[in-house]
Design an enzyme around this catalytic site. Structure first.
Site, PDB file in Angstrom:
ATOM      1  N   ALA A  62       1.099  -1.291  -0.031  1.00  0.00           N
ATOM      2  CA  ALA A  62       0.081  -0.146  -0.102  1.00  0.00           C
ATOM      3  C   ALA A  62       0.951   1.363   0.017  1.00  0.00           C
ATOM      4  O   ALA A  62       2.031   1.045   0.407  1.00  0.00           O
ATOM      5  CB  ALA A  62      -0.799  -0.029   1.038  1.00  0.00           C
ATOM      6  N   GLY A 103       0.674  -5.110   1.117  1.00  0.00           N
ATOM      7  CA  GLY A 103      -0.272  -5.307   0.133  1.00  0.00           C
ATOM      8  C   GLY A 103       0.232  -5.956  -1.080  1.00  0.00           C
ATOM      9  O   GLY A 103      -0.350  -6.522  -1.914  1.00  0.00           O
ATOM     10  N   GLU A 106      -0.203  -9.557  -0.723  1.00  0.00           N
ATOM     11  CA  GLU A 106      -1.465  -9.807  -0.449  1.00  0.00           C
ATOM     12  C   GLU A 106      -2.075  -9.701  -1.983  1.00  0.00           C
ATOM     13  O   GLU A 106      -2.819 -10.699  -2.207  1.00  0.00           O
ATOM     14  CB  GLU A 106      -2.264  -8.477   0.161  1.00  0.00           C
ATOM     15  CG  GLU A 106      -2.040  -8.742   1.735  1.00  0.00           C
ATOM     16  CD  GLU A 106      -2.685  -7.620   2.583  1.00  0.00           C
ATOM     17  OE1 GLU A 106      -2.356  -6.535   2.231  1.00  0.00           O
ATOM     18  OE2 GLU A 106      -3.306  -7.961   3.588  1.00  0.00           O
ATOM     19  N   GLU A 126       3.487  -5.166   8.155  1.00  0.00           N
ATOM     20  CA  GLU A 126       2.603  -4.399   8.733  1.00  0.00           C
ATOM     21  C   GLU A 126       2.734  -4.098  10.379  1.00  0.00           C
ATOM     22  O   GLU A 126       2.669  -2.986  10.880  1.00  0.00           O
ATOM     23  CB  GLU A 126       1.099  -4.761   8.505  1.00  0.00           C
ATOM     24  CG  GLU A 126       0.611  -4.306   6.977  1.00  0.00           C
ATOM     25  CD  GLU A 126       1.047  -5.432   5.904  1.00  0.00           C
ATOM     26  OE1 GLU A 126       1.949  -6.331   6.383  1.00  0.00           O
ATOM     27  OE2 GLU A 126       0.438  -5.208   4.877  1.00  0.00           O
TER      28      GLU A 126
END
Ligand SMILES: NC(=O)c1ccc[n+]([C@@H]2O[C@H](COP(=O)([O-])OP(=O)(O)OC[C@H]3O[C@@H](n4cnc5c(N)ncnc54)[C@H](O)[C@@H]3O)[C@@H](O)[C@H]2O)c1
Length: 696
Positions: A62, A103, A106, A126
């Site tokens: 992200a 991310g 992910e 994270e």
């Protein structure tokens, strides 16, 4: 700029993430991927889609700069994008060409297949920002690697090389060659058979010992849970992945993410992350300032600091020559360096090849002729202006044009040192912290005449030797030690009020400091603090200090090295034991001064932190630090300040500046009121109900 490029390779569409430097999944990148998918869905020629990354990264995750902004949840958000990939009617294959984090991993897990370059690093970091993977990571990773491995990766946040994950369902293939052609071949090869759409969400985890395992994990993180809420939530989420259907697990993950993102701990950790990045930016030194090449370094003085500084460069692959005044001093200094490397080797933290390489990079000399060609010289001789003068005059005479001349001085005026040479523009302060080969902080002291390219190069040197560089102006103590002096004075006043060292240390360690001030002093040597105070008595006669530390020094209780200091020590044991003698002295002095009274742990913490913050505010308004967050970086990287508090100035903002000022005024009604004169900047911000952050 296209944030994701689309290209066709036969029946395979390739979407290449392309938002340098890390191919982060900001809003524009998410949109570009969604558009690429739509185009592939609508094309009758496309049989499969490969997603890969441009450059050396697959995807860094992200875009953290979108955190808390509307951009972060703007459509398509990560969760929607990943659902779109997972539910895509044609097979989607992740070609993980390089690092895939957060991310980024992910995204790969939402694909139906994953191929990875063997050396690619995969991880969910994270937790280091006080949150958890919030776009399905806690639900898909356990389904693909098993719960134990997934929990390890999620709790540690440490990336793992793809080759180590080759035997899990996370990776369908690990390739030693280029991954994109392999992925295209993988699709085309199986096109006839039509690759089934494998979805991580459909996997059921079979884990008979789940209950015992999660109990164990909760026990393991219990000691840090008070300050770090994220690990507990990570365990809850992975447990949900094991015990509940996918959609329910996703709800657990989402709720945990929403809760964590608003915690002070997470805000502090994210602040620390951004503060470190910001520290490297110097407003009047453009990022494209040409750098001077630093291929060889010389260190003057092979004492405590010189040896550690030399090791920092040797560890980073830079050859270093150490200069001393006598062969005996040189042998002694290099002997200590050798001893340090040997102990690292013995502990298994260094291979014997690397041990040899590092040692070979360090040489010694007694002659300035041998260092004339160094690109950077760092002086670490006695803290005496006359000695510095001799060294810098010699350097001016001998060093080639363009050599950066740095001083490691802690207290002396860098401008004076610079003017010992005819090239003050080449002189800079490089203030390392003991042990110099370990402590991350490097204060880069900018003199009145220091050239911009010298500043830019120094910042780059910090990076080269894996330190965190922070720019500081010239003053006594620069940023870190100047604040420390204000703090240590308060710690002395606490003794005058009758507080015992162990209560002070305990209160501040409970707050989160790595070590309380009295334990630090016993470790560093109380004689060092004593010498600093002696200098302060002369240079700042107006500044009051507690007399108790001097009494402890007079007894030659210098700390661990003499077996007694603020605490008593048993031979060969570094654990501190409360000292009856010190308690007696504190009782005597505080009674004699008529100041003795009970002090709460909260008051200890307030006095400690507010003295740091008040001096920090002065440092800021004098321009000694460029920004409040730089002060935080100094304390986080160099002084064992807890990252979950974000640094002293961030902590100040969380308490609220008006509240701090109110408490300081109350302190000023009691003992040693002068120490609580508020910094004008603190006064102003508090009056306007503003924060240090608002100064950005
Ligand atoms: N010790 C710390 O924690 C610390 C931290 C940051 C900065 N500093 C600064 O680093 C510098 C060195 O401190 P230290 O603790 O390493 O001192 P130290 O006494 O351990 O070492 C100084 C060394 O310099 C050598 N030396 C003296 N004069 C010299 C000369 N003219 N030419 C070459 N070598 C000479 C000495 O022989 C000695 O080995 C000082 O300026 C000090 O303020 C110290």
């Amino acid at each position: 700029m296209a944030f994701a490029d689309y290209s066709a390779h036969g029946a395979v569409a390739v979407i290449t993430l392309n938002s340098p430097p890390v191919n982060a999944l900001g809003r524009a990148a998410r949109n570009a991927i969604a558009e690429g998918l739509e185009r592939a869905a609508n094309s009758e020629f496309v049989g499969a889609v490969v997603i890969t990354g441009a450059g050396a990264m697959f995807c860094g995750g992200a875009d953290v700069s979108e955190f808390g902004s509307p951009e972060m949840i703007a459509a398509p958000n990560l969760k929607d994008l990943f659902a779109m990939i997972e539910n895509f009617p044609k097979p989607v294959i992740a070609a993980i060409n390089g690092t895939a984090l957060g991310g980024g991993l992910e995204l790969a897990m939402a694909c139906h297949y994953r191929l990875a370059a063997a050396a690619a690093q995969l991880g969910l970091p994270e937790v280091k920002l006080g949150i958890l993977p919030g776009a399905g990571g806690t639900q898909r990773l356990p389904r693909l690697t098993g719960a134990e491995r997934a929990l390890n990766m999620i709790l540690s946040g440490t990336p793992v090389a793809a080759r180590e994950l080759a035997n899990t369902d996370l990776l369908d293939s690990v390739v030693e060659t280029e991954v994109l052609p392999a992925a295209i071949a993988f699709c085309q090869h199986d096109a006839a058979a039509k690759l089934p759409l494998k979805k991580a969400r459909d996997v059921r985890i079979n884990f008979p010992n789940a209950e015992a395992f999660f109990d164990f994990a909760r026990g393991a993180i219990a000691p840090i849970a008070r300050h770090y809420p994220a690990p507990g939530k990570c365990i809850d989420a992975v447990e949900a992945a094991v015990l509940r259907p996918f959609e329910e697990g996703m709800k657990v993950e989402r709720a945990a993410f929403a809760e964590l993102v608003g915690t002070t701990a997470s805000m502090a950790l994210r602040h620390a992350f951004f503060a470190t990045r910001a520290a490297a930016k110097i407003p009047d030194v453009p990022p494209d300032t040409p750098l001077r090449a630093i291929k060889s370094v010389a260190v003057i003085g092979a004492g405590t600091m010189g040896g550690g500084i030399a090791m920092s460069f040797a560890n980073a692959g830079v050859p270093v020559t150490v200069l001393e005044t006598t062969q005996a001093a040189l042998d002694k200094g290099l002997g200590v360096v050798m001893g340090n490397y040997e102990s690292t080797l013995k502990k298994g933290r260094l291979t014997s090849e690397e041990f040899d390489r590092r040692l070979k990079r360090i040489s010694g000399t007694l002659s300035y002729d041998d260092i004339a060609h160094a690109d950077l010289v760092i002086e670490a001789v006695f803290e005496d202006l006359e000695v510095k003068r001799q060294v810098f005059e010699r350097l001016d005479e001998k060093a080639k044009a363009g050599t950066i001349l740095a001083s490691n001085t802690s207290t002396l005026d860098l401008n004076k040192i610079a003017n010992f040479t005819r090239r003050p523009e080449d002189v800079v302060g490089l203030h390392f912290f003991s042990p110099a080969n370990v402590t991350k902080l490097l204060e880069i002291v900018r003199g009145a005449k220091t050239a911009k390219d010298v500043i830019a190069t120094s910042m780059n040197v910090a990076k080269q030797i894996k330190k965190v560089g922070v720019i500081a102006g010239v003053c006594d103590g620069f940023i870190g030690n100047r604040m420390l002096d204000a703090y240590l004075r308060q710690m002395g006043f606490l003794l005058d009020l009758g507080t015992l060292p162990q209560q002070v240390d305990q209160a501040l360690e409970n707050f989160g400091l790595a070590m309380g001030p009295f334990r630090v002093s016993d470790l560093a040597g109380n004689d060092i603090g004593g010498a600093i105070r002696k200098r302060q008595y002369l240079e700042h006669p107006e500044r009051v200090y507690s007399k108790i530390p001097d009494r402890i020094c007079e007894l030659r209780r210098f700390g661990q090295k003499t077996g007694a200091g603020w605490y008593d020590y048993k031979p060969g044991d570094r654990s501190p034991n409360p000292s009856e003698l010190v308690a007696k002295i504190v009782l005597e002095e505080s009674t004699r001064m008529g100041q003795r009274r009970p002090v709460s742990d909260q008051e200890i913490v307030d006095r400690a932190l507010y003295s740091l913050i008040n001096e920090g505010a002065r440092i800021l308004e004098e321009g000694i630090a460029m920004r409040a967050s730089d002060i935080d970086v100094v304390y986080l990287a160099g002084y064992g300040f807890p990252d979950f508090r974000g640094g002293p100035m961030f902590y100040a903002d969380t308490v609220g500046l008006p509240n701090i000022l109110r408490t300081m005024r109350a302190f000023a009604k009691g003992y040693q009121p002068d120490a609580w004169a508020p910094a004008p900047l603190l006064n102003k911000l508090a009056r306007e109900n503003r924060s240090f952050e608002s100064l950005r």
